[in-house]
Scaffold this motif. Structure first.
Motif, short mmCIF file in Angstrom:
data_model
loop_
_atom_site.label_atom_id
_atom_site.label_comp_id
_atom_site.label_asym_id
_atom_site.label_seq_id
_atom_site.Cartn_x
_atom_site.Cartn_y
_atom_site.Cartn_z
N GLY A 239 0.94 -1.23 0.10
CA GLY A 239 0.05 -0.16 0.19
C GLY A 239 0.72 1.19 0.12
O GLY A 239 1.98 1.25 0.38
N ASP A 240 0.26 2.21 -0.10
CA ASP A 240 1.04 3.66 -0.40
C ASP A 240 1.54 4.10 0.91
O ASP A 240 2.57 4.60 1.14
N GLY A 241 0.67 3.70 2.12
CA GLY A 241 1.28 4.21 3.35
C GLY A 241 2.46 3.33 3.80
O GLY A 241 3.47 4.03 4.37
N SER A 242 2.47 2.13 3.67
CA SER A 242 3.41 1.05 3.88
C SER A 242 4.67 1.83 3.24
O SER A 242 5.80 1.76 3.74
N LEU B 77 1.98 -0.99 -6.25
CA LEU B 77 1.93 -0.10 -5.37
C LEU B 77 0.45 0.29 -5.31
O LEU B 77 0.15 0.99 -6.53
N ILE B 78 -0.26 0.17 -4.39
CA ILE B 78 -1.70 0.34 -4.20
C ILE B 78 -1.93 1.48 -3.73
O ILE B 78 -1.94 1.74 -2.30
N ASN B 79 -2.10 2.45 -4.41
CA ASN B 79 -2.44 3.92 -3.90
C ASN B 79 -4.03 4.11 -3.59
O ASN B 79 -4.82 4.68 -4.59
N ASN B 80 -4.39 4.06 -2.58
CA ASN B 80 -5.89 4.40 -2.14
C ASN B 80 -5.82 5.43 -1.28
O ASN B 80 -6.63 5.94 -0.33
N PHE B 81 -4.87 6.36 -1.60
CA PHE B 81 -4.61 7.56 -0.58
C PHE B 81 -4.83 7.42 0.75
O PHE B 81 -5.62 8.24 1.58
N GLY B 82 -4.07 6.76 1.36
CA GLY B 82 -4.10 6.79 2.81
C GLY B 82 -4.03 5.54 3.44
O GLY B 82 -3.80 4.21 2.90
N TYR B 83 -4.08 5.37 4.86
CA TYR B 83 -4.22 4.09 5.85
C TYR B 83 -5.33 3.45 5.72
O TYR B 83 -6.35 3.74 6.76
N VAL B 84 -5.83 2.90 4.67
CA VAL B 84 -7.38 2.42 4.31
C VAL B 84 -7.54 1.60 5.62
O VAL B 84 -8.78 1.68 6.27
N ILE B 85 -6.73 0.58 5.80
CA ILE B 85 -6.96 -0.44 6.97
C ILE B 85 -7.36 0.52 8.51
O ILE B 85 -8.04 -0.06 9.18
MG MG Z 1 -3.15 2.70 1.56
#
Ligand code: MG
Ligand code: DPX
Length: 561
Positions: A434-437, A459-467
């Motif tokens: 993910g993008d955050g990691s 690189l999974i860019n979902n714009f933040g810490y989704v979990i």
């Molecule tokens: Mg993310």
């Protein structure tokens, strides 16, 4: 050339199968690094920082069985301790070797650079003891062999990290040569009386059962019992389920495979397989807050034969004094067939093909990555929704999944897959991060460029810490967005006049079509990593994550007793 303390260490590391070790230079370890190079048995690989160095070693150990990281005192080693914590949590024998102050400085009252400014330098040893199974300080050549052998033997036997610090003026001191490595690789002899008693009790328990199911846990690989487990499954002829952190520890092409068990968020139908069994054989599980879905579910009790590393518990009795692998092999010899749990066929859930022109979705990305995974692929799943995407994939024979569900250090996957790819260059390495990691350890992609490792990075860019958003939202879960694909231009700079280390490829994917095209390009990029930045809507995550996140959040917010 005189044989030195550094050569002794190099000889032992080579003897246990290391072809590489990882390092970050510092003035306390330079002479030691020279000795390790001079010995010639291993390639010395450099990392951007000591956190990445320790995680690269952890990734190497996942494939190679053991690994070593060499850092400088205090400023280096304390960063590396985070990776040791991960190796401890994930049962991996990583040997951390730290350069250390000159042996004459101990007790001298000298204040030394890189230390916390006191005259007692022992704080590092005190700290590292909490994340290792053995730790030794070498301040003279005559004591070096015994300390080096003790640290390596203990790490291999316990499958836990261990630690050596070597005074900077001792690494090049003359030293005796090591004997056969067999003394470091041997295991304690099993207690036959206890093993036999455990076997008889277990056979009696299983004889009474009709519907037997095996549940594979995450410590099974470190017990070196994956092959023995297949033999047991074949003899019983029963259903086999795996816990999420043990994904790929049992072949999903095996006729007995029935999916991932994760309580209420199990793969479809698997919870029922476990709940309808009248005997479950659990093999090396870890029941933590994540695997029990916030303490809501674990497979324990009178209907369970608990087979743990070095201990069996069944029918109200407990037995120890033998290795898990010895018990499973002995059980397989005597157990009779129990095929009742296999009556229901297993059909993995296939994700539908999306409209290629539409915006990319998490399902379509997962479907295309799953299609890329073959029997020669090692798939890394970073902490985040990547865990749930990997869990729902169906793996061909030979595919491996690496995750870090106990330690869960975001960013671990980037350096770890770098180390894993060096250990197994013949395999295809695919990373879902993910993008955050990624923002914690992104610079280690530069080492993949440098060493020309064709890792394929989604690189999974979902714009933040989704979990985290799903567990408990707040402003702290939103991060600065990067142009992740553009990083490759930065890392491809290379060294003027040097041909290698310039072949990283950065691509963007906003639709299914763009992703399919990017994957084809990645497969052709054999001289460097390819980072495919997959842009997803922030709300687009697996349903499993949403459900699991709610339960974990509830567990975190329990009122004080
Ligand atoms: Mg993310
Ligand atoms: C911040 C944190 N965990 C807390 C955390 C913070 N620091 C370290 C070192 N490790 C951790 N797990 C986590 S799981 C983020 O959601 C990861 O975000 P990302 O990589 O973007 O993945 P998702 O979007 O799928 O969640």
């Amino acid at each position: 050339m005189a044989f030195t303390v550094g050569h002794y260490l190099a000889e032992r590391l080579t003897q246990i199968g290391l072809k590489h070790h990882f390092a970050v230079a510092g003035d306390y370890n330079l002479i030691l690094l020279d000795q390790l190079i001079e010995h010639g048995g291993m390639k010395q690989i450099y990392d951007c920082n000591e956190l990445n160095c320790s995680f690269a070693a952890e990734g190497y150990a996942r494939e190679n069985g053991a690994a070593a990281a060499v850092v400088t005192f205090s400023v280096g080693a304390i960063s590396a301790m985070n990776g040791l914590g991960g190796a401890y949590a994930e049962n991996l024998p990583v040997i951390l070797i730290s350069g250390a102050p000159n042996s004459n400085d101990h007790g001298s009252g000298h204040v030394l650079h890189h230390t916390i400014g006191t005259t007692d330098y022992n704080y590092q040893m005190e700290m590292v003891k909490h994340v290792t199974c053995a730790a030794e300080s070498i301040t003279s050549a005559d004591t070096a062999p015994a300390k080096i052998d003790h640290v390596i033997r203990t790490a291999l036997r316990e499958k836990k990290p261990a630690y050596l610090e070597i005074a900077c003026n001792v690494a090049s001191q003359p030293c005796v040569r090591p004997g056969p490595v067999s003394s470091l690789l041997s295991h304690l002899k099993a207690d036959e009386v206890s093993l036999k008693a455990a076997l008889e009790e277990s056979l009696a328990f299983l004889e009474k059962a009709q519907n037997v199911v095996i549940l594979v846990g995450s410590k099974l690989r470190s017990c070196e019992a994956l092959t023995e487990t297949v033999a047991l499954a074949d003899k019983l002829g029963c259903a086999v389920t795996v816990m999420a952190a043990a994904k790929s520890f049992f072949s999903e092409a095996h006729p007995g495979f029935r999916g991932v068990y994760w309580g209420e968020v199990s793969s479809p139908g698997v919870e029922d397989v476990i709940k309808s069994a009248d005997a479950v054989i659990t093999l090396a599980p870890v029941w933590n807050d994540y695997s029990t879905v916030g303490w809501r579910d674990s497979v324990r009790g009178e209907h369970v034969l608990e087979v743990d590393p070095g201990r069996v518990t069944v029918s109200g009795k407990t037995f120890e004094g033998f290795r898990l692998k010895e018990f499973v092999a002995a059980l397989t010899e005597r157990v009779s067939s129990k095929p009742a749990s296999l009556v229901k066929p297993y059909t993995p859930v296939a994700l539908p093909v999306a409209d290629a022109a539409k915006p990319l979705t998490n399902d379509e990305m997962t479907r295309q990555i799953n299609a890329l995974v073959d029997g020669n692929t090692t798939l890394y799943a970073e902490t985040g929704d990547s865990w749930f995407n990997a869990t729902r994939m169906h793996l061909p024979e030979g595919a491996k999944v690496e995750s870090e569900m106990q330690w869960g250090h975001i960013g671990w996957s980037v350096p770890s897959i770098f180390g894993n790819a060096l250990a197994a260059p013949e395999r295809q390495h695919v990373l879902m991060v993910g993008d955050g990691s990624f923002q914690l350890t992104a610079q280690e992609v530069a080492q993949m460029v440098r060493y020309e490792l064709p890792v394929i990075i989604f690189l999974i860019n979902n714009f933040g810490y989704v979990i985290e958003i799903k567990i408990h939202d707040g402003p702290y879960n939103y991060i600065q967005n990067w142009d992740y694909a553009a990083l490759m231009q930065v890392f491809n700079q290379g060294v003027p006049g040097v041909e290698s280390g310039k072949y990283g490829l950065g691509l963007h994917a906003t639709t299914g079509e763009e992703l399919a095209d990017a994957i084809e390009k990645a497969k052709k990029n054999t001289r460097g990593p390819t980072l495919i930045e997959c842009k997803l809507d922030q709300t687009d995550c697996t349903e499993t994550l949403v459900q699991w996140g709610k339960f974990v959040a509830a567990a975190n917010s329990r009122k004080p007793a």
